[in-house]
Design an enzyme around this catalytic site. Structure first.
Site, PDB file in Angstrom:
ATOM      1  N   ALA A  35      -9.212  32.290  46.265  1.00 54.71           N
ATOM      2  CA  ALA A  35     -10.668  32.090  46.222  1.00 54.71           C
ATOM      3  C   ALA A  35     -11.393  33.161  47.019  1.00 54.71           C
ATOM      4  O   ALA A  35     -12.419  32.905  47.640  1.00 54.71           O
ATOM      5  CB  ALA A  35     -11.010  30.704  46.767  1.00 54.71           C
TER       6      ALA A  35
ATOM      7  N   ARG B 128     -20.206  38.347  38.284  1.00 53.05           N
ATOM      8  CA  ARG B 128     -20.869  37.977  37.031  1.00 53.05           C
ATOM      9  C   ARG B 128     -21.706  36.699  37.142  1.00 53.05           C
ATOM     10  O   ARG B 128     -22.487  36.380  36.253  1.00 53.05           O
ATOM     11  CB  ARG B 128     -19.821  37.819  35.922  1.00 53.05           C
ATOM     12  CG  ARG B 128     -19.402  39.158  35.339  1.00 53.05           C
ATOM     13  CD  ARG B 128     -18.285  38.997  34.346  1.00 53.05           C
ATOM     14  NE  ARG B 128     -16.994  38.809  34.998  1.00 53.05           N
ATOM     15  CZ  ARG B 128     -15.896  38.382  34.376  1.00 53.05           C
ATOM     16  NH1 ARG B 128     -15.936  38.074  33.107  1.00 53.05           N
ATOM     17  NH2 ARG B 128     -14.760  38.262  35.032  1.00 53.05           N
TER      18      ARG B 128
ATOM     19  N   GLN C 132      -8.324  37.019  53.359  1.00 53.66           N
ATOM     20  CA  GLN C 132      -7.950  38.281  52.714  1.00 53.66           C
ATOM     21  C   GLN C 132      -9.131  39.229  52.945  1.00 53.66           C
ATOM     22  O   GLN C 132     -10.169  39.099  52.300  1.00 53.66           O
ATOM     23  CB  GLN C 132      -7.712  38.066  51.212  1.00 53.66           C
ATOM     24  CG  GLN C 132      -7.227  39.310  50.507  1.00 53.66           C
ATOM     25  CD  GLN C 132      -7.266  39.184  48.983  1.00 53.66           C
ATOM     26  OE1 GLN C 132      -7.992  38.360  48.425  1.00 53.66           O
ATOM     27  NE2 GLN C 132      -6.482  40.005  48.308  1.00 53.66           N
TER      28      GLN C 132
ATOM     29  N   GLY D 210      -4.423  38.294  30.661  1.00 55.38           N
ATOM     30  CA  GLY D 210      -3.104  38.898  30.688  1.00 55.38           C
ATOM     31  C   GLY D 210      -2.273  38.320  29.546  1.00 55.38           C
ATOM     32  O   GLY D 210      -2.347  37.126  29.262  1.00 55.38           O
TER      33      GLY D 210
ATOM     34  N   ASN E  21      -1.646  34.437  29.827  1.00 55.88           N
ATOM     35  CA  ASN E  21      -1.338  33.902  31.149  1.00 55.88           C
ATOM     36  C   ASN E  21      -2.557  33.130  31.638  1.00 55.88           C
ATOM     37  O   ASN E  21      -3.642  33.684  31.756  1.00 55.88           O
ATOM     38  CB  ASN E  21      -1.049  35.107  32.071  1.00 55.88           C
ATOM     39  CG  ASN E  21      -0.991  34.724  33.533  1.00 55.88           C
ATOM     40  OD1 ASN E  21      -0.702  33.569  33.865  1.00 55.88           O
ATOM     41  ND2 ASN E  21      -1.246  35.693  34.403  1.00 55.88           N
TER      42      ASN E  21
ATOM     43  N   ASN F 205     -16.282  32.470  35.175  1.00 55.91           N
ATOM     44  CA  ASN F 205     -16.675  33.793  35.663  1.00 55.91           C
ATOM     45  C   ASN F 205     -18.172  34.011  35.589  1.00 55.91           C
ATOM     46  O   ASN F 205     -18.715  34.869  36.253  1.00 55.91           O
ATOM     47  CB  ASN F 205     -15.969  34.881  34.863  1.00 55.91           C
ATOM     48  CG  ASN F 205     -14.466  34.803  35.037  1.00 55.91           C
ATOM     49  OD1 ASN F 205     -13.961  34.844  36.149  1.00 55.91           O
ATOM     50  ND2 ASN F 205     -13.746  34.646  33.940  1.00 55.91           N
TER      51      ASN F 205
ATOM     52  N   ARG G 277     -36.070   6.485  49.732  1.00 53.63           N
ATOM     53  CA  ARG G 277     -35.625   7.659  50.484  1.00 53.63           C
ATOM     54  C   ARG G 277     -34.530   7.280  51.484  1.00 53.63           C
ATOM     55  O   ARG G 277     -34.263   6.094  51.707  1.00 53.63           O
ATOM     56  CB  ARG G 277     -36.845   8.305  51.146  1.00 53.63           C
ATOM     57  CG  ARG G 277     -37.783   8.933  50.089  1.00 53.63           C
ATOM     58  CD  ARG G 277     -39.096   9.360  50.692  1.00 53.63           C
ATOM     59  NE  ARG G 277     -38.887  10.175  51.872  1.00 53.63           N
ATOM     60  CZ  ARG G 277     -39.816  10.374  52.819  1.00 53.63           C
ATOM     61  NH1 ARG G 277     -40.999   9.805  52.712  1.00 53.63           N
ATOM     62  NH2 ARG G 277     -39.552  11.130  53.852  1.00 53.63           N
TER      63      ARG G 277
ATOM     64  N   ASN H 209     -46.972   5.129  59.928  1.00 55.98           N
ATOM     65  CA  ASN H 209     -45.843   5.336  60.846  1.00 55.98           C
ATOM     66  C   ASN H 209     -45.906   6.656  61.595  1.00 55.98           C
ATOM     67  O   ASN H 209     -45.075   6.918  62.447  1.00 55.98           O
ATOM     68  CB  ASN H 209     -44.526   5.246  60.072  1.00 55.98           C
ATOM     69  CG  ASN H 209     -44.387   6.337  59.034  1.00 55.98           C
ATOM     70  OD1 ASN H 209     -45.387   6.784  58.463  1.00 55.98           O
ATOM     71  ND2 ASN H 209     -43.175   6.773  58.789  1.00 55.98           N
TER      72      ASN H 209
END
Ligand code: UD1
Ligand code: CA
Length: 459
Positions: free
Chosen positions: A10, A16, A73, A140, A170, A228, A333, A386
């Protein structure tokens, strides 16, 4: 615990998507893609899950939380390089490693488990999940030898014209013998069209080393759909929504129009609840049995009891009991608690407020930071005042109190049990139990007033 590990890639940016948000954080059915993958991996039998992060590392880490360990990475040099980031943790361990992508949110734990099973049962060095598709562009290709065994995987950009014609692709999901994976990953080079270290090159290297590699063709290609761009994001959402809706219907929930009903992957709904069109139920909402919800309602992170009716309303982060009536056009809410058989009607806004059993605010009311006992009646147009521009204050209303129409209850203020507040009152002092408070100027009628005006006489 098994010696099974998962690595989820990841680190990519997701150019894109044309987004400030990192790709794997884009949501599918109300949940970031990376969470879908981490959660499905969590359902499979892994002793440890790693997520390789890079672009937006801190944000992605925050989304992953404690359910997996993130490894950085620093530079994105390819999928093979990404997997290598887990070498310190995994290279010297016996066992199996599954590689998944953070941008394939539809993958299921069943498919992951099947792949592991095949790899382990056949004592293969690797099993790769493949699919045969009409338009393999971009993927692939799985290249097989004359006897049909996997020879290698060739990336679209590196494929020759024969290889480009191959329709078996793949999917990017693999199960490897751990030690063999890391040994061969170190031999992968970036001598290719993209100058990247390709993970699929390990497949070719295994075959060259006479190791057994299995290509397992998936029955549901949709599961491996990679996101993508925004078009694929919408396609993934549609597929997952259909799946969630079908599961709900199988469990006894009526969806009057499934195509216009948006239910989060996390929500639960009891049987015999009917959901009308245009309804969005998001987050961790839990809805009981026999309710009716919608049309056009939005419920986010709410817990709702049984036989409650919600019509054309918006509810957030709140708790609602049984046989409550909400709407049409109510806004509940956060931090509100509405007990059994209460009613919150047309154009009523409720915030951080508890409403006791059978109490009613049927029309045009604002209740903020208030606590209402049981059997309270809030007249039409009543407001809890309030906020003084700086701080918020609480209003307390005892059991059985009756608040007349168009009253202002200026907080902090307490209205006792069984007390009455006259219509049109602006209440600034607390009212005792069973008392009547009238806080408005007395009406004076001036007889023949109009006749005394010259103006009147001249007309
Ligand atoms: C990859 C496969 C391809 C397969 C396809 C299926 C490679 C070289 N190719 O191609 O055979 O058909 O998936 O969808 O693996 N990533 C990192 N670090 C990197 C590079 C990528 O974490 O350095 C992550 C990306 O964030 C992404 C995933 O790995 O989640 C796949 O990378 P991507 O570049 O999209 O590979 P594909 O070209 O789709
Ligand atoms: Ca991709």
């Amino acid at each position: 615990m098994s010696n099974r590990y998962a690595i989820i890639l990841a680190a990519g940016k997701g150019t894109r998507m044309k987004s400030k948000l990192y790709k794997v954080l884009h949501q599918v059915c109300g949940k970031p893609m990376i969470r879908h993958v981490v959660d499905e991996a969590g359902r499979a039998d892994f002793s440890k899950i790693y997520v390789i992060v890079g672009h937006g590392a801190n944000d992605v880490k925050a989304a992953v939380g404690k359910d997996a360990e993130c490894l950085l990475q620093k530079e994105q040099l390819g999928t093979g390089h990404a997997v290598l980031q887990a070498a310190d943790q995994l290279a010297d361990l016996d066992g199996t490693t599954v590689v998944l992508y953070g941008d394939t949110p539809l993958i299921t734990h069943q498919t992951i488990e099947k792949l592991i099973h095949i790899q382990e049962e056949q004592h293969a060095a690797a099993a790769v999940l493949t699919a045969t598709i009409e338009d393999p562009t971009g993927y692939g290709r799985v290249i097989r030898d004359a006897s049909g065994n996997v020879a290698k995987i060739v990336e679209d950009k590196d494929a020759n014209s024969d290889e480009k014609r191959v329709k078996e692709i793949n999917t990017g999901i693999y199960c490897f013998n751990n030690r063999k994976l890391f040994t061969l990953l170190r031999q992968v080079t970036n001598n290719n069209a993209q100058g990247e270290y390709y993970l699929p090159d390990v497949i070719g290297l295994l075959v060259q080393g006479s190791e057994k590699v299995i290509a397992y063709e998936t029955e549901s290609f949709e599961e491996t759909l990679g996101v993508n761009d925004r078009i694929q994001l919408a396609a993934a959402g549609k597929y997952m929504q259909e799946h969630i809706n079908q599961t709900m219907m199988k469990n006894g929930v009526t969806l009057v129009d499934p195509a216009s009903t948006y239910l989060s992957a996390e929500c639960t709904i009891g049987n015999d609840t009917v959901i009308y069109p245009g309804t969005i139920i998001s987050g961790q909402s839990r809805i009981g049995s026999g309710c009716t919800v919608g049309p056009h309602s939005q419920i986010k992170n709410c817990v709702i009891g049984d036989e409650t009716q919600i019509e054309q309303s918006v509810l957030e982060d709140s708790w609602i009991g049984n046989r409550v009536q909400i709407g049409p056009f109510a806004h509940i809410r956060p931090l509100s608690k509405i007990h059994d058989q209460a009613k919150v009607g047309n154009f009523v806004e409720v915030k951080n407020t508890e409403i006791g059993e059978r109490s009613k605010a049927s029309h045009l009311t604002y209740l903020g930071d208030a606590t209402l006992g049981k059997d309270v009646n809030m007249g039409c147009g009543t407001i809890t005042v309030n906020y003084d521009g700086k701080d918020k204050f609480a209003t307390k209303i005892g059991d059985g109190a009756f608040i007349g129409c168009n009253a202002n209850l200026v907080a902090p203020v307490t209205i006792g049990e069984g007390a009455f507040v006259a219509a049109g009152s602006t209440i600034t002092q607390s009212v005792n139990n069973n008392a009547l408070a009238i806080a408005r100027s007395r009406q004076t009628n001036k007889e023949n007033y109009a006749l005394k005006l010259n103006y009147r006489a001249n007309h």
